[in-house]
Design a protein around this motif. Structure first.
Motif, PDB file in Angstrom:
ATOM      1  N   GLU A   1      22.423  27.749  42.549  1.00 22.98           N
ATOM      2  CA  GLU A   1      22.057  27.188  43.857  1.00 22.98           C
ATOM      3  C   GLU A   1      21.234  28.183  44.674  1.00 22.98           C
ATOM      4  OE1 GLU A   1      22.299  24.027  44.854  1.00 22.98           O
ATOM      5  OE2 GLU A   1      22.985  23.753  42.796  1.00 22.98           O
ATOM      6  N   ARG A   2      21.636  29.458  44.656  1.00 22.84           N
ATOM      7  CA  ARG A   2      20.866  30.471  45.394  1.00 22.84           C
ATOM      8  C   ARG A   2      19.477  30.632  44.786  1.00 22.84           C
ATOM      9  NH1 ARG A   2      25.973  32.739  45.203  1.00 22.84           N
ATOM     10  NH2 ARG A   2      25.438  34.068  43.427  1.00 22.84           N
ATOM     11  N   LEU A   3      19.382  30.562  43.467  1.00 29.19           N
ATOM     12  CA  LEU A   3      18.095  30.666  42.789  1.00 29.19           C
ATOM     13  C   LEU A   3      17.183  29.500  43.190  1.00 29.19           C
ATOM     14  CD1 LEU A   3      16.177  31.928  40.735  1.00 29.19           C
ATOM     15  CD2 LEU A   3      17.456  30.755  38.923  1.00 29.19           C
ATOM     16  N   LYS A   4      17.717  28.287  43.155  1.00 28.77           N
ATOM     17  CA  LYS A   4      16.919  27.112  43.535  1.00 28.77           C
ATOM     18  C   LYS A   4      16.446  27.194  44.985  1.00 28.77           C
ATOM     19  CE  LYS A   4      19.462  24.151  40.368  1.00 28.77           C
ATOM     20  NZ  LYS A   4      20.519  23.122  40.289  1.00 28.77           N
ATOM     21  N   ARG A   5      17.340  27.639  45.869  1.00 26.45           N
ATOM     22  CA  ARG A   5      16.981  27.772  47.290  1.00 26.45           C
ATOM     23  C   ARG A   5      15.871  28.808  47.454  1.00 26.45           C
ATOM     24  NH1 ARG A   5      22.396  27.772  49.638  1.00 26.45           N
ATOM     25  NH2 ARG A   5      22.439  29.661  48.457  1.00 26.45           N
ATOM     26  N   SER A   6      15.982  29.935  46.744  1.00 24.33           N
ATOM     27  CA  SER A   6      14.966  30.995  46.837  1.00 24.33           C
ATOM     28  C   SER A   6      13.632  30.526  46.282  1.00 24.33           C
ATOM     29  CB  SER A   6      15.444  32.241  46.077  1.00 24.33           C
ATOM     30  OG  SER A   6      16.616  32.764  46.653  1.00 24.33           O
ATOM     31  N   MET A   7      13.679  29.742  45.202  1.00 19.83           N
ATOM     32  CA  MET A   7      12.439  29.190  44.638  1.00 19.83           C
ATOM     33  C   MET A   7      11.750  28.285  45.649  1.00 19.83           C
ATOM     34  SD  MET A   7      13.667  28.233  40.759  1.00 19.83           S
ATOM     35  CE  MET A   7      12.248  27.165  40.473  1.00 19.83           C
ATOM     36  N   LYS A   8      12.537  27.454  46.300  1.00 16.51           N
ATOM     37  CA  LYS A   8      11.973  26.523  47.284  1.00 16.51           C
ATOM     38  C   LYS A   8      11.296  27.287  48.419  1.00 16.51           C
ATOM     39  CE  LYS A   8      13.158  22.337  49.758  1.00 16.51           C
ATOM     40  NZ  LYS A   8      14.204  21.365  50.057  1.00 16.51           N
ATOM     41  N   LEU A   9      11.929  28.361  48.881  1.00 10.44           N
ATOM     42  CA  LEU A   9      11.353  29.170  49.963  1.00 10.44           C
ATOM     43  C   LEU A   9      10.048  29.846  49.547  1.00 10.44           C
ATOM     44  CD1 LEU A   9      14.605  30.808  51.380  1.00 10.44           C
ATOM     45  CD2 LEU A   9      13.192  29.055  52.469  1.00 10.44           C
ATOM     46  N   ARG A  10       9.878  30.095  48.262  1.00  7.74           N
ATOM     47  CA  ARG A  10       8.671  30.760  47.747  1.00  7.74           C
ATOM     48  C   ARG A  10       7.675  29.779  47.148  1.00  7.74           C
ATOM     49  NH1 ARG A  10       9.426  34.059  50.840  1.00  7.74           N
ATOM     50  NH2 ARG A  10      10.881  35.755  50.599  1.00  7.74           N
ATOM     51  N   ASP A  11       7.913  28.481  47.379  1.00  9.81           N
ATOM     52  CA  ASP A  11       7.025  27.424  46.866  1.00  9.81           C
ATOM     53  C   ASP A  11       6.848  27.492  45.349  1.00  9.81           C
ATOM     54  OD1 ASP A  11       6.558  26.226  49.375  1.00  9.81           O
ATOM     55  OD2 ASP A  11       5.077  27.772  49.842  1.00  9.81           O
ATOM     56  N   ILE A  12       7.940  27.728  44.659  1.00 12.87           N
ATOM     57  CA  ILE A  12       7.935  27.674  43.198  1.00 12.87           C
ATOM     58  C   ILE A  12       8.568  26.339  42.837  1.00 12.87           C
ATOM     59  CG2 ILE A  12       8.752  28.747  41.068  1.00 12.87           C
ATOM     60  CD1 ILE A  12       8.807  31.424  42.592  1.00 12.87           C
ATOM     61  N   PRO A  13       7.766  25.389  42.347  1.00 12.70           N
ATOM     62  CA  PRO A  13       8.224  24.005  42.224  1.00 12.70           C
ATOM     63  C   PRO A  13       9.218  23.719  41.101  1.00 12.70           C
ATOM     64  CG  PRO A  13       6.004  24.209  41.378  1.00 12.70           C
ATOM     65  CD  PRO A  13       6.360  25.542  41.973  1.00 12.70           C
ATOM     66  N   ASN A  14       9.173  24.508  40.017  1.00 12.14           N
ATOM     67  CA  ASN A  14      10.036  24.176  38.880  1.00 12.14           C
ATOM     68  C   ASN A  14      10.276  25.401  37.993  1.00 12.14           C
ATOM     69  OD1 ASN A  14       7.675  24.456  37.209  1.00 12.14           O
ATOM     70  ND2 ASN A  14       7.099  22.390  37.832  1.00 12.14           N
ATOM     71  N   GLY A  15      11.095  25.208  36.977  1.00  6.40           N
ATOM     72  CA  GLY A  15      11.450  26.299  36.075  1.00  6.40           C
ATOM     73  C   GLY A  15      10.275  26.825  35.278  1.00  6.40           C
ATOM     74  N   ALA A  16       9.366  25.949  34.892  1.00  6.69           N
ATOM     75  CA  ALA A  16       8.200  26.385  34.117  1.00  6.69           C
ATOM     76  C   ALA A  16       7.335  27.348  34.938  1.00  6.69           C
ATOM     77  CB  ALA A  16       7.381  25.178  33.673  1.00  6.69           C
ATOM     78  N   GLU A  17       7.133  27.041  36.201  1.00  5.57           N
ATOM     79  CA  GLU A  17       6.344  27.925  37.068  1.00  5.57           C
ATOM     80  C   GLU A  17       7.092  29.228  37.330  1.00  5.57           C
ATOM     81  OE1 GLU A  17       3.203  29.395  39.389  1.00  5.57           O
ATOM     82  OE2 GLU A  17       3.311  27.865  37.821  1.00  5.57           O
TER      83      GLU A  17
ATOM     84  N   ALA B   1      14.764  39.026  41.539  1.00  7.03           N
ATOM     85  CA  ALA B   1      14.913  39.328  42.966  1.00  7.03           C
ATOM     86  C   ALA B   1      13.590  39.813  43.558  1.00  7.03           C
ATOM     87  CB  ALA B   1      16.001  40.379  43.167  1.00  7.03           C
ATOM     88  N   LYS B   2      12.875  40.627  42.799  1.00  9.44           N
ATOM     89  CA  LYS B   2      11.573  41.123  43.268  1.00  9.44           C
ATOM     90  C   LYS B   2      10.581  39.966  43.400  1.00  9.44           C
ATOM     91  CE  LYS B   2       8.091  44.592  42.158  1.00  9.44           C
ATOM     92  NZ  LYS B   2       7.691  45.642  41.207  1.00  9.44           N
ATOM     93  N   LEU B   3      10.546  39.101  42.402  1.00 12.98           N
ATOM     94  CA  LEU B   3       9.643  37.956  42.422  1.00 12.98           C
ATOM     95  C   LEU B   3       9.930  37.045  43.611  1.00 12.98           C
ATOM     96  CD1 LEU B   3       7.561  36.005  41.108  1.00 12.98           C
ATOM     97  CD2 LEU B   3       9.461  35.083  39.777  1.00 12.98           C
ATOM     98  N   LEU B   4      11.208  36.811  43.883  1.00  8.34           N
ATOM     99  CA  LEU B   4      11.601  35.898  44.951  1.00  8.34           C
ATOM    100  C   LEU B   4      11.726  36.587  46.306  1.00  8.34           C
ATOM    101  CD1 LEU B   4      14.247  33.934  42.896  1.00  8.34           C
ATOM    102  CD2 LEU B   4      11.951  33.158  43.514  1.00  8.34           C
ATOM    103  N   ASP B   5      11.518  37.902  46.319  1.00  5.27           N
ATOM    104  CA  ASP B   5      11.598  38.710  47.535  1.00  5.27           C
ATOM    105  C   ASP B   5      12.938  38.520  48.244  1.00  5.27           C
ATOM    106  OD1 ASP B   5      10.646  40.572  49.371  1.00  5.27           O
ATOM    107  OD2 ASP B   5       9.802  39.025  50.670  1.00  5.27           O
ATOM    108  N   VAL B   6      14.013  38.672  47.455  1.00  3.20           N
ATOM    109  CA  VAL B   6      15.369  38.598  47.990  1.00  3.20           C
ATOM    110  C   VAL B   6      16.151  39.813  47.509  1.00  3.20           C
ATOM    111  CG1 VAL B   6      15.438  36.084  48.129  1.00  3.20           C
ATOM    112  CG2 VAL B   6      16.231  37.199  46.065  1.00  3.20           C
ATOM    113  N   ASP B   7      17.228  40.107  48.207  1.00  2.00           N
ATOM    114  CA  ASP B   7      18.097  41.194  47.804  1.00  2.00           C
ATOM    115  C   ASP B   7      18.751  40.838  46.468  1.00  2.00           C
ATOM    116  OD1 ASP B   7      19.736  43.693  48.569  1.00  2.00           O
ATOM    117  OD2 ASP B   7      21.274  42.176  48.124  1.00  2.00           O
TER     118      ASP B   7
END
Length: 138
Positions: A12-28, A66-72
């Motif tokens: 859930e945290r991963l999906k939320r972080s992806m959404k904040l970084r405009d990463i639409p899906n797992g392939a991207e 974490a670096k990619l998503l710019d999160v701790d």
């Protein structure tokens, strides 16, 4: 919290972080992850296992994620740290053990080492490194 719950919460945290970084899906996410990661490439299947709460990334992959998503890194892996709003203990007083505590009692029974949730990932990483070094030497 069980391992299954930890994996689901991480997903859930991963999906939320992806959404904040405009990463639409797992392939991207996989494409961007592999462009950034300096280690072995990660397959789409691994990413989808992370997103589905089936597995969690290894420590090196967690750092890159974490670096990619710019999160701790700790926040991504385990969620927010427990509140430090507890009052200081009196001299000689100990905090009670909780479900988030790893307890290790050597065979001699002479020592109990407790490690809080914040230190768990580091302890696990050190343990794996020591074990692999011992295996290489042995």
């Amino acid at each position: 919290m069980t391992t299954k719950q930890m994996k689901a919460a991480f997903a859930e945290r991963l999906k939320r972080s992806m959404k904040l970084r405009d990463i639409p899906n797992g392939a991207e996410l996989c494409r961007r992850f592999n462009l950034l990661h300096t280690g072995e490439q990660v397959a789409d299947q691994a990413i989808y296992k992370w997103l589905g709460g089936k597995t969690m990334p290894r420590p090196d992959n967690m750092r890159t994620l974490a670096k990619l998503l710019d999160v701790d890194e700790h926040l991504l892996a385990y969620g927010p740290s427990p509140s430090l709003k507890t009052k200081p203990l009196a001299r000689g007083e100990n905090y009670p053990l909780s479900a988030e505590t790893i307890e290790w009692v050597p065979k001699t029974g002479a020592l109990i080492l407790t490690i809080n949730l914040e230190d768990r990932a580091g302890f696990q990483e050190v343990t794996v490194r020591v074990a692999s070094q011992n295996a290489e030497e042995g």
